[in-house]
Enzyme design. Structure first.
Site, PDB file in Angstrom:
ATOM      1  N   LYS A  11     -42.196 -20.138  16.652  1.00 32.54           N
ATOM      2  CA  LYS A  11     -41.912 -20.421  18.061  1.00 32.54           C
ATOM      3  C   LYS A  11     -42.710 -21.626  18.583  1.00 32.54           C
ATOM      4  O   LYS A  11     -43.641 -22.103  17.918  1.00 32.54           O
ATOM      5  CB  LYS A  11     -42.239 -19.171  18.881  1.00 32.54           C
ATOM      6  CG  LYS A  11     -41.331 -17.986  18.555  1.00 32.54           C
ATOM      7  CD  LYS A  11     -41.593 -16.842  19.521  1.00 32.54           C
ATOM      8  CE  LYS A  11     -40.660 -15.681  19.256  1.00 32.54           C
ATOM      9  NZ  LYS A  11     -40.843 -14.610  20.255  1.00 32.54           N
ATOM     10  N   TYR A  51     -30.800 -14.926  22.475  1.00 31.35           N
ATOM     11  CA  TYR A  51     -31.484 -13.773  23.081  1.00 31.35           C
ATOM     12  C   TYR A  51     -30.577 -12.976  24.036  1.00 31.35           C
ATOM     13  O   TYR A  51     -31.076 -12.245  24.887  1.00 31.35           O
ATOM     14  CB  TYR A  51     -32.744 -14.235  23.802  1.00 31.35           C
ATOM     15  CG  TYR A  51     -33.917 -14.468  22.855  1.00 31.35           C
ATOM     16  CD1 TYR A  51     -34.457 -13.420  22.115  1.00 31.35           C
ATOM     17  CD2 TYR A  51     -34.488 -15.713  22.705  1.00 31.35           C
ATOM     18  CE1 TYR A  51     -35.520 -13.611  21.244  1.00 31.35           C
ATOM     19  CE2 TYR A  51     -35.559 -15.923  21.833  1.00 31.35           C
ATOM     20  CZ  TYR A  51     -36.068 -14.855  21.110  1.00 31.35           C
ATOM     21  OH  TYR A  51     -37.128 -15.043  20.258  1.00 31.35           O
ATOM     22  N   ASN A 114     -45.666 -15.332  21.215  1.00 32.01           N
ATOM     23  CA  ASN A 114     -46.141 -14.505  20.099  1.00 32.01           C
ATOM     24  C   ASN A 114     -45.814 -15.097  18.725  1.00 32.01           C
ATOM     25  O   ASN A 114     -45.714 -14.385  17.742  1.00 32.01           O
ATOM     26  CB  ASN A 114     -45.643 -13.061  20.252  1.00 32.01           C
ATOM     27  CG  ASN A 114     -44.140 -12.947  20.229  1.00 32.01           C
ATOM     28  OD1 ASN A 114     -43.457 -13.954  20.149  1.00 32.01           O
ATOM     29  ND2 ASN A 114     -43.637 -11.737  20.287  1.00 32.01           N
ATOM     30  N   HIS A 117     -40.579 -14.957  15.472  1.00 33.47           N
ATOM     31  CA  HIS A 117     -39.501 -13.973  15.651  1.00 33.47           C
ATOM     32  C   HIS A 117     -38.977 -13.604  14.276  1.00 33.47           C
ATOM     33  O   HIS A 117     -38.878 -14.474  13.392  1.00 33.47           O
ATOM     34  CB  HIS A 117     -38.345 -14.576  16.464  1.00 33.47           C
ATOM     35  CG  HIS A 117     -37.084 -13.772  16.375  1.00 33.47           C
ATOM     36  ND1 HIS A 117     -36.830 -12.703  17.198  1.00 33.47           N
ATOM     37  CD2 HIS A 117     -36.041 -13.840  15.500  1.00 33.47           C
ATOM     38  CE1 HIS A 117     -35.668 -12.163  16.842  1.00 33.47           C
ATOM     39  NE2 HIS A 117     -35.168 -12.834  15.827  1.00 33.47           N
ATOM     40  N   GLU A 128     -27.917 -13.871  13.228  1.00 28.77           N
ATOM     41  CA  GLU A 128     -28.903 -14.900  13.573  1.00 28.77           C
ATOM     42  C   GLU A 128     -28.875 -16.038  12.555  1.00 28.77           C
ATOM     43  O   GLU A 128     -28.925 -17.208  12.924  1.00 28.77           O
ATOM     44  CB  GLU A 128     -30.293 -14.268  13.689  1.00 28.77           C
ATOM     45  CG  GLU A 128     -30.391 -13.338  14.886  1.00 28.77           C
ATOM     46  CD  GLU A 128     -31.707 -12.570  14.978  1.00 28.77           C
ATOM     47  OE1 GLU A 128     -31.883 -11.861  15.980  1.00 28.77           O
ATOM     48  OE2 GLU A 128     -32.552 -12.670  14.072  1.00 28.77           O
TER      49      GLU A 128
HETATM   50  P1  CMP Z   1     -39.017 -11.667  19.796  1.00 31.22           P
HETATM   51  O1  CMP Z   1     -39.261 -10.945  18.522  1.00 31.22           O
HETATM   52  O2  CMP Z   1     -38.643 -13.099  19.684  1.00 31.22           O
HETATM   53  O3  CMP Z   1     -37.891 -10.907  20.636  1.00 31.22           O
HETATM   54  C1  CMP Z   1     -37.833 -10.955  22.050  1.00 31.22           C
HETATM   55  C2  CMP Z   1     -38.983 -11.698  22.652  1.00 31.22           C
HETATM   56  O4  CMP Z   1     -39.190 -11.515  24.027  1.00 31.22           O
HETATM   57  C3  CMP Z   1     -40.268 -11.170  22.029  1.00 31.22           C
HETATM   58  O5  CMP Z   1     -40.353 -11.580  20.686  1.00 31.22           O
HETATM   59  C4  CMP Z   1     -41.307 -11.759  22.972  1.00 31.22           C
HETATM   60  O6  CMP Z   1     -41.641 -13.083  22.657  1.00 31.22           O
HETATM   61  C5  CMP Z   1     -40.560 -11.789  24.308  1.00 31.22           C
HETATM   62  N1  CMP Z   1     -41.105 -10.824  25.263  1.00 31.22           N
HETATM   63  C6  CMP Z   1     -41.727 -11.149  26.410  1.00 31.22           C
HETATM   64  N2  CMP Z   1     -42.079 -10.052  27.071  1.00 31.22           N
HETATM   65  C7  CMP Z   1     -41.677  -8.987  26.334  1.00 31.22           C
HETATM   66  C8  CMP Z   1     -41.759  -7.580  26.513  1.00 31.22           C
HETATM   67  N3  CMP Z   1     -42.318  -7.033  27.602  1.00 31.22           N
HETATM   68  N4  CMP Z   1     -41.230  -6.791  25.558  1.00 31.22           N
HETATM   69  C9  CMP Z   1     -40.632  -7.345  24.453  1.00 31.22           C
HETATM   70  N5  CMP Z   1     -40.531  -8.668  24.254  1.00 31.22           N
HETATM   71  C10 CMP Z   1     -41.043  -9.496  25.171  1.00 31.22           C
END
Ligand code: CMP
Length: 140
Positions: A11, A51, A114, A117, A128
């Site tokens: 990311k 998303y 984070n 993904h 995906e």
């Molecule tokens: P990802 O695995 O990319 O899938 C959805 C993304 O939403 C997640 O990682 C986080 O980067 C983002 N995100 C932000 N806030 C939340 C939350 N409260 N719960 C889950 N995903 C979140």
């Protein structure tokens, strides 16, 4: 055990901090092979499509903003039980809850930023991968 493919994104928070190589070392360290990889700058529409499953969640707008603001690296990973293997080395979505040694424990900045993904199931992995790669770009 089954050889599987999963989809990965390094990311914006990771590309910004020059962590592509460090994260790829973690991926390869658990035996996953990077069989496709490219750096892209997602359009807003591409991030919204990617998303879409989170459309109703309160964090959706911020997530789409972040993912389309800066470059990312999209990847296809291949290996035994690749979906679970990658999620294990990624660590929990919330880095505060991630296990020691995982990518998110070491590199994630927050729940939103984070670092990585990974697909959560075979069906989503296939969808995906198809959004980002044509068949001849994946070399196993
Ligand atoms: P990802 O695995 O990319 O899938 C959805 C993304 O939403 C997640 O990682 C986080 O980067 C983002 N995100 C932000 N806030 C939340 C939350 N409260 N719960 C889950 N995903 C979140």
């Amino acid at each position: 055990m089954a050889i599987e493919r999963t989809f990965s994104i390094l990311k914006p928070d990771a590309t910004r901090r020059n962590l592509t190589g460090a994260i790829n070392a973690k991926i390869e360290g658990v035996g996953l092979r990077i069989v496709a990889q490219k750096r892209v700058h997602m359009t807003r529409a591409q991030a919204e499509t990617f998303y879409a499953v989170h459309k109703e969640r309160p964090f959706y707008g911020e997530l789409v903003d972040q993912m389309s603001a800066e470059p990312v690296v999209v990847q296809v990973l291949e290996g035994e039980n690749a979906i679970k293997a990658y999620r294990d080395i990624m660590g929990a979505t919330n880095p505060e809850k991630a296990d020691a040694g995982t990518i998110r424990k070491e590199y994630a900045l927050s729940m939103g930023e984070n670092s990585v993904h990974g697909s959560d199931a075979p069906e989503t992995a296939a969808q995906e991968i198809a959004q980002w790669f044509s068949g001849n770009e994946i070399v196993g």
